[in-house]
Design a protein around this motif. Structure first.
Motif, PDB file in Angstrom:
ATOM      1  N   PRO A  74      94.497  36.094  18.432  1.00 26.54           N
ATOM      2  CA  PRO A  74      94.054  37.156  19.307  1.00 26.54           C
ATOM      3  C   PRO A  74      94.019  38.543  18.517  1.00 26.54           C
ATOM      4  O   PRO A  74      93.191  39.256  18.336  1.00 26.54           O
ATOM      5  CB  PRO A  74      95.120  37.239  20.354  1.00 26.54           C
ATOM      6  CG  PRO A  74      95.372  35.863  20.505  1.00 26.54           C
ATOM      7  CD  PRO A  74      95.356  35.070  19.071  1.00 26.54           C
ATOM      8  N   ILE A  75      95.113  38.491  17.365  1.00 30.38           N
ATOM      9  CA  ILE A  75      95.220  39.712  16.638  1.00 30.38           C
ATOM     10  C   ILE A  75      93.995  39.666  15.411  1.00 30.38           C
ATOM     11  O   ILE A  75      93.300  40.350  15.112  1.00 30.38           O
ATOM     12  CB  ILE A  75      96.469  39.674  15.875  1.00 30.38           C
ATOM     13  CG1 ILE A  75      97.628  39.759  16.817  1.00 30.38           C
ATOM     14  CG2 ILE A  75      96.614  40.880  14.688  1.00 30.38           C
ATOM     15  CD1 ILE A  75      98.865  39.666  16.382  1.00 30.38           C
ATOM     16  N   LEU A  76      93.614  38.584  14.906  1.00 32.20           N
ATOM     17  CA  LEU A  76      92.443  38.500  14.087  1.00 32.20           C
ATOM     18  C   LEU A  76      91.168  38.897  14.666  1.00 32.20           C
ATOM     19  O   LEU A  76      90.274  39.433  14.169  1.00 32.20           O
ATOM     20  CB  LEU A  76      92.228  37.042  13.434  1.00 32.20           C
ATOM     21  CG  LEU A  76      93.340  36.524  12.449  1.00 32.20           C
ATOM     22  CD1 LEU A  76      93.225  34.986  12.256  1.00 32.20           C
ATOM     23  CD2 LEU A  76      93.299  37.332  11.137  1.00 32.20           C
ATOM     24  N   SER A  77      91.116  38.607  16.122  1.00 34.05           N
ATOM     25  CA  SER A  77      90.012  39.197  16.819  1.00 34.05           C
ATOM     26  C   SER A  77      90.066  40.523  16.927  1.00 34.05           C
ATOM     27  O   SER A  77      89.114  41.410  17.075  1.00 34.05           O
ATOM     28  CB  SER A  77      89.928  38.200  18.136  1.00 34.05           C
ATOM     29  OG  SER A  77      89.583  36.977  18.072  1.00 34.05           O
ATOM     30  N   ASP A  78      91.274  41.236  17.091  1.00 31.13           N
ATOM     31  CA  ASP A  78      91.512  42.510  17.557  1.00 31.13           C
ATOM     32  C   ASP A  78      92.823  43.084  17.108  1.00 31.13           C
ATOM     33  O   ASP A  78      93.742  42.554  17.713  1.00 31.13           O
ATOM     34  CB  ASP A  78      91.382  42.907  19.252  1.00 31.13           C
ATOM     35  CG  ASP A  78      91.837  44.426  19.486  1.00 31.13           C
ATOM     36  OD1 ASP A  78      92.036  44.891  18.653  1.00 31.13           O
ATOM     37  OD2 ASP A  78      91.567  44.508  20.703  1.00 31.13           O
ATOM     38  N   PRO A  79      92.836  43.813  15.862  1.00 31.53           N
ATOM     39  CA  PRO A  79      94.111  44.143  15.091  1.00 31.53           C
ATOM     40  C   PRO A  79      95.012  44.870  15.968  1.00 31.53           C
ATOM     41  O   PRO A  79      96.205  45.031  15.926  1.00 31.53           O
ATOM     42  CB  PRO A  79      93.759  44.941  14.078  1.00 31.53           C
ATOM     43  CG  PRO A  79      92.446  45.368  14.258  1.00 31.53           C
ATOM     44  CD  PRO A  79      91.386  44.214  15.324  1.00 31.53           C
ATOM     45  N   SER A  80      94.651  45.496  17.270  1.00 32.84           N
ATOM     46  CA  SER A  80      95.410  46.251  17.924  1.00 32.84           C
ATOM     47  C   SER A  80      95.873  45.389  19.078  1.00 32.84           C
ATOM     48  O   SER A  80      97.041  46.005  19.570  1.00 32.84           O
ATOM     49  CB  SER A  80      94.465  47.173  18.888  1.00 32.84           C
ATOM     50  OG  SER A  80      93.694  46.539  19.693  1.00 32.84           O
ATOM     51  N   ARG A  81      95.714  44.237  19.145  1.00 34.88           N
ATOM     52  CA  ARG A  81      96.550  43.187  20.138  1.00 34.88           C
ATOM     53  C   ARG A  81      98.007  43.051  19.421  1.00 34.88           C
ATOM     54  O   ARG A  81      98.242  42.986  18.340  1.00 34.88           O
ATOM     55  CB  ARG A  81      95.754  42.113  20.128  1.00 34.88           C
ATOM     56  CG  ARG A  81      94.552  42.085  20.940  1.00 34.88           C
ATOM     57  CD  ARG A  81      94.470  42.576  22.448  1.00 34.88           C
ATOM     58  NE  ARG A  81      94.951  41.391  23.129  1.00 34.88           N
ATOM     59  CZ  ARG A  81      94.250  40.539  23.539  1.00 34.88           C
ATOM     60  NH1 ARG A  81      92.898  40.289  23.395  1.00 34.88           N
ATOM     61  NH2 ARG A  81      94.677  39.454  24.201  1.00 34.88           N
ATOM     62  N   THR A  82      98.979  42.559  20.269  1.00 34.17           N
ATOM     63  CA  THR A  82     100.208  42.448  20.220  1.00 34.17           C
ATOM     64  C   THR A  82     100.597  41.143  20.859  1.00 34.17           C
ATOM     65  O   THR A  82     100.331  40.800  21.821  1.00 34.17           O
ATOM     66  CB  THR A  82     101.026  43.431  20.498  1.00 34.17           C
ATOM     67  OG1 THR A  82     101.125  43.758  21.706  1.00 34.17           O
ATOM     68  CG2 THR A  82     101.015  44.692  19.562  1.00 34.17           C
ATOM     69  N   LEU A  83     101.412  40.176  20.329  1.00 34.41           N
ATOM     70  CA  LEU A  83     101.871  38.978  20.715  1.00 34.41           C
ATOM     71  C   LEU A  83     103.172  39.189  21.401  1.00 34.41           C
ATOM     72  O   LEU A  83     103.608  38.263  21.953  1.00 34.41           O
ATOM     73  CB  LEU A  83     101.577  37.632  19.829  1.00 34.41           C
ATOM     74  CG  LEU A  83     100.356  37.592  19.460  1.00 34.41           C
ATOM     75  CD1 LEU A  83     100.098  36.531  18.483  1.00 34.41           C
ATOM     76  CD2 LEU A  83      99.454  37.441  20.573  1.00 34.41           C
ATOM     77  N   ARG A  84     104.018  39.988  20.619  1.00 32.49           N
ATOM     78  CA  ARG A  84     105.360  40.107  20.888  1.00 32.49           C
ATOM     79  C   ARG A  84     105.884  41.528  20.662  1.00 32.49           C
ATOM     80  O   ARG A  84     105.537  42.298  19.950  1.00 32.49           O
ATOM     81  CB  ARG A  84     106.422  39.242  20.339  1.00 32.49           C
ATOM     82  CG  ARG A  84     106.120  39.299  18.452  1.00 32.49           C
ATOM     83  CD  ARG A  84     107.207  38.458  18.034  1.00 32.49           C
ATOM     84  NE  ARG A  84     107.185  37.043  18.017  1.00 32.49           N
ATOM     85  CZ  ARG A  84     106.137  36.001  17.498  1.00 32.49           C
ATOM     86  NH1 ARG A  84     105.169  36.727  16.639  1.00 32.49           N
ATOM     87  NH2 ARG A  84     106.278  34.791  17.923  1.00 32.49           N
ATOM     88  N   ALA A  85     106.893  41.853  21.271  1.00 29.07           N
ATOM     89  CA  ALA A  85     107.635  43.266  21.378  1.00 29.07           C
ATOM     90  C   ALA A  85     108.504  43.235  20.143  1.00 29.07           C
ATOM     91  O   ALA A  85     109.114  44.363  19.825  1.00 29.07           O
ATOM     92  CB  ALA A  85     108.011  43.451  22.621  1.00 29.07           C
ATOM     93  N   GLU A  86     109.047  42.151  19.507  1.00 33.53           N
ATOM     94  CA  GLU A  86     110.024  42.144  18.499  1.00 33.53           C
ATOM     95  C   GLU A  86     110.031  40.753  17.788  1.00 33.53           C
ATOM     96  O   GLU A  86     109.247  39.831  17.888  1.00 33.53           O
ATOM     97  CB  GLU A  86     111.535  42.132  19.228  1.00 33.53           C
ATOM     98  CG  GLU A  86     111.791  40.955  19.995  1.00 33.53           C
ATOM     99  CD  GLU A  86     111.305  40.879  21.235  1.00 33.53           C
ATOM    100  OE1 GLU A  86     110.607  40.109  21.362  1.00 33.53           O
ATOM    101  OE2 GLU A  86     111.539  42.062  21.851  1.00 33.53           O
ATOM    102  N   ALA A  87     110.405  41.181  16.379  1.00 31.99           N
ATOM    103  CA  ALA A  87     110.348  39.785  15.455  1.00 31.99           C
ATOM    104  C   ALA A  87     111.842  39.593  15.319  1.00 31.99           C
ATOM    105  O   ALA A  87     112.815  40.534  15.297  1.00 31.99           O
ATOM    106  CB  ALA A  87     109.622  40.170  14.286  1.00 31.99           C
ATOM    107  N   ILE A  88     112.334  38.583  14.857  1.00 30.21           N
ATOM    108  CA  ILE A  88     113.718  38.169  14.496  1.00 30.21           C
ATOM    109  C   ILE A  88     113.961  37.451  13.120  1.00 30.21           C
ATOM    110  O   ILE A  88     112.691  36.801  12.794  1.00 30.21           O
ATOM    111  CB  ILE A  88     114.593  37.493  15.392  1.00 30.21           C
ATOM    112  CG1 ILE A  88     113.938  35.940  15.807  1.00 30.21           C
ATOM    113  CG2 ILE A  88     114.557  38.281  16.779  1.00 30.21           C
ATOM    114  CD1 ILE A  88     114.784  35.154  16.638  1.00 30.21           C
TER     115      ILE A  88
END
Length: 505
Positions: free
Chosen positions: A417-431
């Motif tokens: 999804p991000i490769l299709s649209d760089p403004s997309r986000t999959l998560r609100a945080e990384a650990i």
């Protein structure tokens, strides 16, 4: 088995409290994936101990990285990618199994092999001791069942003929005797300047083997994973590349001589490899020489990436081969007086990640049998994304690129999804997880905040928008008490959601 890992977990419950980030995770739909035709093959290139900030495409103005920069110019750069392990072994196990800490999923190669796609390794993908396994030409902790074929790239490492230095000991020589090799105390401060083009080096050999395999595989689908060991110590590169970075012109981090007693960094956040402990604090000029050696090693690694990219173009494979470039973790080079890795600060946790799904070189190809990505749909040239992503996401992304079902045990999310649209986000945080024998420490990274939570109860909190160098620990500032409480609750929720625990036992 699941087709993809694109669905986002529902709204994050934070025990009644939640810190709201400027960007919230969108809910991808199956249409994002189904509207894109798969590539035919994937080339995964993994560097070792690579600090993202030393690449031109990440803003560096000193290190010469023309090949990664051209890859970035025709693909997508992820500005907020984070590793899950802070040293080689846990990080590599994590992204090759798409699991945060355990081995509860088949390796990526096993999944692709089950779909009749050959999976081939060249160099270091799972953990190998550097320099030990490289010098011996051995497999290290490699997982044999991941690969259809595997090839090691031997090198003499610190014992390469050339101008040798052990910088924390202030030793400079061309003699072979007494050099710091495998399991020696000072090996991490070794540089070797090599006369000639360094074609005997392991990374050059790995690129050569990869090019040989590309010729062999050019008429079929393949997954080729190439592990380059530089800039991991010993930093061995051609002398001509060292000359691009004269030590006197190297700039040290602003915190190279920081007084840790006044830094606000708790003892739990101070790694063992500190300048005062390893002796390099006595030689500021040698700290600059470390930067020179590191940059030269990065340039040499970049040159090998360029050879592989050139081969793809020469063989007509650039359009149908997705190229993924990353590193297992970042690296400290004197920041806060820290050296190496095994630490939760930004220069270790953040990694470079560049994905080029395929480069269209001519007119439009309408025939679906060519299996070429429509670059109007996916990763337009020169795009960047600020979405928070993790290395565990590589596995489901490769599966989706090659139309292979992603195992349900994978904990990552496909980046399609991000490769299709760089403004997309999959998560609100990384650990990111720093594991020790009996304890685990965690970094929670949001778009604004970095919270480091240590097992003994101490914490670090940084406002990354105002303080990207992590100079001021806000953990004990009453003004940020509510923010810290919210972030700690958020971390506890994420730990629970991802099936983790605070202890390794």
């Amino acid at each position: 088995m699941k087709k993809s890992n694109l669905s986002l977990v529902g709204t994050l419950l934070l025990f009644g409290l939640m810190v709201v980030d400027p960007l919230l995770a969108d809910e991808p739909t199956d249409g994002d994936l189904n509207s894109i035709s798969p590539v035919k093959s994937v080339l995964l290139i993994v560097s070792d101990d690579l600090r993202a900030s030393t690449l031109g495409c990440y803003g560096d103005q000193v290190t010469r990285t023309p090949n990664l920069d051209r890859m970035a110019a025709s693909g997508m750069v992820f500005d907020r990618a984070y590793c899950q392990g802070t040293w080689c072994a846990p990080s590599r196990k994590s992204f090759m199994r798409s699991r945060y800490v355990d081995a509860g999923c088949p390796t990526l190669g096993e999944t692709l092999k089950a779909a009749d796609i050959p999976s081939t390794r060249v160099g270091k993908i799972f953990h190998m001791r550097v320099p030990g396994d490289i010098f011996d030409g051995t497999n290290g902790e490699d997982v044999a069942e991941c690969w259809t074929e595997r090839f090691n790239s031997q090198g003499d490492e610190a014992h390469t003929v050339g101008d040798y230095a052990c910088l924390n000991q202030n030793i400079f020589t061309t003699a072979m005797e007494g050099r710091q090799g495998a399991r020696t105390a000072h090996r991490m401060f070794v540089t070797v300047q090599v006369d000639g083009d360094a074609t005997d080096q392991p990374d050059y050999k790995s690129a050569s083997k990869a090019i040989e395999l590309l010729h062999r595989y050019q008429d079929q689908s393949f997954f080729l994973a190439v592990g380059l060991v530089r800039p991991h110590y010993p930093m061995v590169a051609p002398k001509t590349m060292f000359e691009h970075y004269p030590a006197e012109s190297m700039e040290l981090p602003n915190t190279w001589n920081q007084d840790l007693s006044k830094s606000g960094i708790p003892p739990a956040g101070q790694p063992g490899g500190r300048s005062a402990q390893n002796g390099i604090d006595r030689y500021p000029i040698n700290q600059k020489r470390m930067w020179s050696g590191y940059r030269a090693s990065v340039e040499f690694m970049d040159a090998q990436v360029g050879r592989m990219l050139d081969a793809l173009e020469e063989l007509g494979l650039s359009e149908t081969t997705a190229v993924v470039f990353t590193s297992d973790h970042g690296y400290h080079l004197g920041d806060h007086t820290f050296w190496q890795k095994s630490n939760l600060h930004e220069n270790v946790a953040k990694v470079p990640l560049i994905i080029r799904p395929g480069v269209r070189s001519g007119t439009s190809h309408a025939n679906a049998s060519t299996q070429i990505f429509d670059t109007q749909m996916l990763a337009k040239q020169g795009q960047r994304s600020e979405s928070l992503v993790e290395l565990v996401d590589l596995y489901p992304t490769v599966c989706d690129l090659m139309s292979v079902p992603t195992p349900s045990a994978c904990q990552g999310k496909s980046l399609i999804p991000i490769l299709s649209d760089p403004s997309r986000t999959l998560r609100a945080e990384a650990i990111t997880i720093l594991g020790q024998r009996k304890t685990r420490h965690f970094l929670l990274r949001t778009h604004r905040w970095a919270l480091m939570s240590y097992q003994n109860g101490s914490t670090e909190l940084y406002d990354m928008q105002k303080d990207p160098e992590q100079l001021t620990n806000l953990a004990n500032d009453p003004e940020y008490a509510v923010t810290q409480t919210d972030l700690q609750r958020r971390l506890a929720s994420v730990i629970a959601q991802r099936g983790l625990s605070l202890s390794t036992q």
